[in-house]
Design a protein around this motif. Sequence first.
Motif, short mmCIF file in Angstrom:
data_model
loop_
_atom_site.label_atom_id
_atom_site.label_comp_id
_atom_site.label_asym_id
_atom_site.label_seq_id
_atom_site.Cartn_x
_atom_site.Cartn_y
_atom_site.Cartn_z
N GLN A 14 3.45 13.38 -16.39
CA GLN A 14 2.85 13.75 -15.10
C GLN A 14 2.59 12.51 -14.23
OE1 GLN A 14 -0.60 16.17 -15.90
NE2 GLN A 14 0.58 17.57 -17.17
N LEU A 15 2.21 11.42 -14.87
CA LEU A 15 1.97 10.19 -14.11
C LEU A 15 3.28 9.63 -13.55
CD1 LEU A 15 -0.68 8.00 -15.96
CD2 LEU A 15 -0.75 8.78 -13.59
N VAL A 16 4.31 9.67 -14.39
CA VAL A 16 5.62 9.18 -13.95
C VAL A 16 6.11 9.98 -12.74
CG1 VAL A 16 8.07 9.19 -14.63
CG2 VAL A 16 6.35 8.15 -16.13
N ILE A 45 -5.81 12.32 -9.62
CA ILE A 45 -4.35 12.27 -9.52
C ILE A 45 -3.72 13.44 -10.26
CG2 ILE A 45 -2.26 10.92 -10.01
CD1 ILE A 45 -3.85 8.40 -9.75
N LEU A 46 -4.16 13.67 -11.50
CA LEU A 46 -3.50 14.70 -12.31
C LEU A 46 -4.18 16.07 -12.21
CD1 LEU A 46 -2.65 12.57 -15.49
CD2 LEU A 46 -1.24 12.99 -13.47
N LYS A 47 -5.28 16.17 -11.47
CA LYS A 47 -5.98 17.45 -11.23
C LYS A 47 -6.36 18.16 -12.53
CE LYS A 47 -4.85 16.92 -6.83
NZ LYS A 47 -5.73 16.00 -6.11
N VAL A 48 -6.83 17.40 -13.48
CA VAL A 48 -7.26 17.97 -14.76
C VAL A 48 -8.66 18.58 -14.58
CG1 VAL A 48 -8.10 17.23 -17.04
CG2 VAL A 48 -5.84 16.51 -16.25
N LYS A 96 0.79 11.22 -29.37
CA LYS A 96 0.63 12.67 -29.45
C LYS A 96 1.43 13.37 -28.35
CE LYS A 96 -3.92 12.69 -31.61
NZ LYS A 96 -4.80 11.61 -31.14
N PRO A 97 1.96 14.56 -28.62
CA PRO A 97 2.75 15.28 -27.61
C PRO A 97 1.99 15.46 -26.29
CG PRO A 97 2.92 16.39 -29.73
CD PRO A 97 1.92 15.28 -29.91
N ARG A 98 0.70 15.73 -26.40
CA ARG A 98 -0.06 15.93 -25.18
C ARG A 98 -0.17 14.63 -24.37
NH1 ARG A 98 -5.56 19.46 -25.01
NH2 ARG A 98 -5.69 19.69 -22.74
N GLY A 99 -0.22 13.51 -25.10
CA GLY A 99 -0.24 12.20 -24.44
C GLY A 99 1.04 11.96 -23.67
N LYS A 100 2.12 12.34 -24.30
CA LYS A 100 3.42 12.16 -23.65
C LYS A 100 3.50 13.02 -22.38
CE LYS A 100 8.25 12.29 -24.82
NZ LYS A 100 9.25 12.59 -25.84
N GLU A 101 2.93 14.22 -22.45
CA GLU A 101 2.90 15.11 -21.30
C GLU A 101 2.13 14.46 -20.14
OE1 GLU A 101 4.57 17.83 -20.83
OE2 GLU A 101 3.63 18.24 -18.88
N GLU A 104 0.84 -1.21 0.00
CA GLU A 104 0.00 0.00 0.00
C GLU A 104 0.87 1.25 0.00
OE1 GLU A 104 -3.63 -1.36 2.52
OE2 GLU A 104 -3.58 0.84 2.58
N GLY A 105 0.48 2.22 -0.81
CA GLY A 105 1.26 3.45 -0.89
C GLY A 105 2.25 3.45 -2.04
N ILE A 106 2.42 2.32 -2.69
CA ILE A 106 3.31 2.25 -3.87
C ILE A 106 2.45 2.43 -5.12
CG2 ILE A 106 4.88 0.79 -5.21
CD1 ILE A 106 6.01 1.48 -2.48
N ARG A 107 2.87 3.33 -6.01
CA ARG A 107 2.11 3.51 -7.25
C ARG A 107 2.95 3.01 -8.44
NH1 ARG A 107 0.04 9.12 -7.67
NH2 ARG A 107 -1.78 8.39 -6.51
N VAL A 108 2.31 2.22 -9.28
CA VAL A 108 2.98 1.61 -10.43
C VAL A 108 2.27 2.04 -11.70
CG1 VAL A 108 3.60 -0.59 -11.54
CG2 VAL A 108 3.55 -0.43 -9.03
N VAL A 109 3.03 2.53 -12.68
CA VAL A 109 2.46 2.82 -13.99
C VAL A 109 2.89 1.71 -14.93
CG1 VAL A 109 2.41 4.42 -15.93
CG2 VAL A 109 2.55 5.29 -13.60
N GLY A 110 1.93 1.11 -15.64
CA GLY A 110 2.27 -0.01 -16.51
C GLY A 110 1.92 0.24 -17.96
N MET A 111 2.90 0.07 -18.84
CA MET A 111 2.62 0.07 -20.28
C MET A 111 3.06 -1.29 -20.80
SD MET A 111 3.61 3.93 -21.53
CE MET A 111 2.97 3.75 -23.20
#
Lengths: 443, 401
Positions: A113-115, A410-413, A104-109, A7-14
Amino acid sequence: MAKLPLEGIRVVGMTQMWAGPTAEMHLADWGAEVIKVESLHYLAVGTRGPAPRHPKFAVDFVKGGYAAYLKEGYDEVNGRPWNRSSMFNVHGRNKLSCTVDPVKPRGKEIIKQLVQVSDVFIESNQPGVMENLGLTYDVIQEWNPKIIMVSMSGFGQTGPLKYYRALGAHQEDFLGHTYLRGYVDRDVTANSAIYHGDEASGTAAPFIIVMALHQRNKTGKGMFIDISQAEATMTQLGEAILDYTMNQRITERTGNRDLYGAVQGCYRCQGEDRWVNITIRNDKEWEGFCRALGNPEWTREERFSDTLKRCHNHDELDRRIEEWTSQHDHFKAMYTLQKEGVAAGPVEHPDDAYNDPQMKDRGFFEEVTHSECGTHRYPGLPYRMSKTPNHFRRPPVRLGEHNEYVYKEILKVSDEEYAELEREGHIGMDLVPDLEIGKYKAE
Amino acid sequence: MVEQPLSDVRILDLTWYISGPNCTKLFADYGADVIKVERSGEGDPARRMGPFYQDDPHPEKSGLFLYLNTNKRSITLNLKTETGKRILKDLAEDADILVENFNPHVMPSLGLDYETLEKINPKLVMTSISNFGQTGPYRDFKASELIIYGMGGAMCTTGVGDCEPVKKGMNVIQYQGGTMAATATMIALYAARAQGIGQYVDVSLMESQMGSIDRRMSELLAYEYNGELTPRMDIAGLLQYPYGIFPCADGYVDVAGGFMFLNRIEKVLKMPLMERYGGVNQFDVERREEFFADIWYPWIMERTRREIVEACQEGRVMSGPINTTEDLLREPQFQERGFWAEIDHPVVGKLTCPGMPAISAELPWEIRRPAPLLGEHNEEVYASLGYTREDLMKLREGGII
């Protein structure tokens, strides 16, 4: 009450296919917040089903084996076949999914932010894909120096096979496993394709990742980890490799026979395609075996009187054993033999597995309701912990199911920006239909 | 120089055979101090399992043991004596992890169950690996590599339809159980360090297969979804333009062509195929046989594995050479990445063996010492508990070490 270990660990997976998603599964099961980053424009073959676009004929055609889609209740107009695949739903529990178009560049952005708010970034694409997207470790570590980035490809990030196109079955060929399994009296062409590397490397990877978190707690440093699925799998073939390096001897396959001199085989039972495996290691077990059969005359023959003789006359013994097993139910054969201290067990088809008394007693299968698939029993967690007991906390994740949470919380969009991202094809729950199948290519 | 990631971890290792030792090997090779407790006299039964160096069945020459026990220290201890149990409890006091893979009744019958050890060391992670788990009607059943795969794994769909189901190679099912146990133990250790809680981890080899990805879980779910059992099907049974394993000039080669990729196979063979076979589907047996007889076999039988694999790569068709262990050792890929490790052992000398499962500058993997001789570290380990040489003599005479 103890918290779940991760708990408390965040993982981004592609990740794609099986090895990377298996690693994510272990982490998600034990409490990490695993966010799958998926695309509405591209799903790798075999990831959310055998086909990337999931046409109607594929959904109808593929219904057995491992690559099936849930057929019942499938609606061509509104159905989302990518949420109904056995290949994905079997490891998709406890994870979150958001969608973004990484091209897309915005996707990369957004990925950036997630990373920046994550501990681990894991990808299992063919080398070259992340390079094309501009998501290599030198970029990632600038965004977040403490990130642990894990790449797991077939053969690793360096070497002449770096870009080699292969499925799990072809890794098996390279690392010698295909040669080491199969029938003794038939050649290597007579067998099924298997993907042992997916489970071997997919299970070793979470060990490495949690160890890396432990190391980071001490050093404060992030890191890059290069996992070659082939190499992680080879660590499970130690003695075959040592026989060559010690004795220059090439290990040959032994079929279902034991490597260490026991009487062993897979024997036909009553019913269609039902079998029992039996292993008889020594005189004591042999005596138990004879008792289980009611001490028939043939068991007292000289040629079966000790371990060595039984091994020399193994073919004949197999024929005798099968005469007995073929008159019994495969579970009944197990109980009869185990009662006399003989190792035996049925070859379990899925219907056997769901009804297996041990699996029932241990509560291995868990009933889960999925909003598009209904209620079904799923294979559960493969190990238990006494103080942090755990079960399915979430059903297999649907494509883009957690977009709102990921983007807004998470990203406050803002709501406005969210709508814009939907229009641009980043956010959604349906594959974009009119785009060509192709590899990720950054603009 | 970065310190090894697990240099701050001590493991009391009561394991034997394959699954348990593979679990503790993963920790030992990344720096953990693993004290392997063996029976006096015989030690780990893996010492009596081959292959043996120069085929000499000597307890210090088993390739299986030498591979699975790198970086561990060995002590001998008789756990059936009161003194032996007391010494084990002393050792457990200082350990982070205890791993065992006896039959489930053994540890409780020795008075060394988790409830007892927890009182001595509340932060201890104790992992038990067993055939079927610590509970349930099969708890005390016997098993083997083959039986675990048959019950837990995808054996029912491995092999060809007109033969019996067939197992995977060597001992990979037991190794996989060990890898699963290492992951479970590492996760529990993380919680122990973060939250100060020890706990008991129950790993069942049958469940480690039932919950493994190589077709098993997916086949289970496919059945639950659609109610269809899958027959065993050999690769060639897929009836595709060339898909499967084929003989060639110097062995066998695996090619995943398929009628959908006929244009790619054209590039591999450098022959026009679309004109002749473009509209043919996979079920047209006559045309398929014609393709194999006229085009495929003449082409493939003239070429080596290497030539075929290279042609396939150029044409973007997936393939692989069927390597023996000899071929594997010669593959430039693994040599160039420095995968192979070297062991220098006092009895058998220098040996090459599989090395690190992952490459990272922050996670150094190292063979610091070869697999231990039986009881090699009795003196140093018992000295650290305060036993003198005279004490050790007495323990030896008493049959305790």
